[in-house]
Design an enzyme around this catalytic site. Structure first.
Site, short mmCIF file in Angstrom:
data_model
loop_
_atom_site.label_atom_id
_atom_site.label_comp_id
_atom_site.label_asym_id
_atom_site.label_seq_id
_atom_site.Cartn_x
_atom_site.Cartn_y
_atom_site.Cartn_z
CB SER A 151 147.88 -21.13 -11.67
OG SER A 151 146.59 -21.64 -11.42
CG HIS A 190 147.63 -21.52 -6.79
ND1 HIS A 190 147.35 -20.18 -6.80
CD2 HIS A 190 147.17 -21.99 -7.99
CE1 HIS A 190 146.75 -19.85 -7.93
NE2 HIS A 190 146.64 -20.93 -8.66
#
Length: 203
Positions: free
Chosen positions: A107, A132
């Site tokens: 992330s 993501h």
């Protein structure tokens, strides 16, 4: 990170004793690493952690703006605003920031890994990298939901553009790949442009 969590972590931080002539000096392990211009990001990213990392980056720039800083990353990600504060500081300071992934960079942590100085971004062989889209939710009056949704889309676009800039991947590919959790091995992250080299031993 809560005060209670910090106290628990502090209990397990090793103390290193250095002897110089007749004198001994005790450091916690992270302060000792800082002497070698090493900053360790080894937890979820929140405002507290971000402020510590930023303070260390600014200190090391003041110490010597011409020497590299080594940012070791083992983090599942976390707050986007806290992560962007670290990102902006990495770009702001004069020092090259070399990034090294050990364990995982997921992330927001993957964005920081990619944001290291070109040619100086590394991953260890068994590191895992994941990108993501930012997570978020909204409830309440429709107007409030609309405002929050608009901000989430803005942040999503911003992060995609940052990843595109540092990896060299087209924005369309970044948008497609970040639509869901996208996991990569160290070698795959190298091919993707998140890191420049996979290293197993010090050079």
């Amino acid at each position: 990170m809560t005060v209670k969590e910090k106290k628990i972590i502090d209990q397990y931080v090793p103390i290193v004793v250095e002897s110089t002539g007749r004198y001994e000096r005790a450091y916690d392990i992270f302060s000792r690493l800082l002497k070698d211009r090493i900053v360790f990001l080894g937890s979820p990213i929140d405002d507290y952690v971000a402020n510590l990392v930023i303070a260390q980056l600014l200190f090391l720039e003041a110490e010597d703006p011409d020497k590299d800083v080594y940012l070791y990353i083992n983090s599942p990600g976390g707050s986007v605003t806290a992560g962007l504060a670290i990102y902006d500081t990495m770009q702001y300071i004069k020092c090259d920031v070399s990034t090294i992934c050990v364990g995982q960079a997921a992330s927001m942590a993957a964005v920081l890994l990619a944001a290291g100085a070109k040619g100086k971004r590394y991953a260890l062989p068994n590191a895992r990298i994941m990108i993501h889209q930012p997570l978020g939710g909204a409830e309440g009056p429709a107007k409030d939901v609309e405002i929050i949704t608009r901000e989430l889309l803005r942040i999503k676009d911003l992060l995609n553009r940052i990843l595109s800039k540092h990896t060299g991947q087209p924005i369309e590919k970044i948008e497609k790949d970040t639509d869901r959790d996208f996991f990569m091995s160290a070698e795959e992250a190298k091919e993707y442009g998140i890191v420049d080299k996979v290293v197993s031993t010090r050079e």
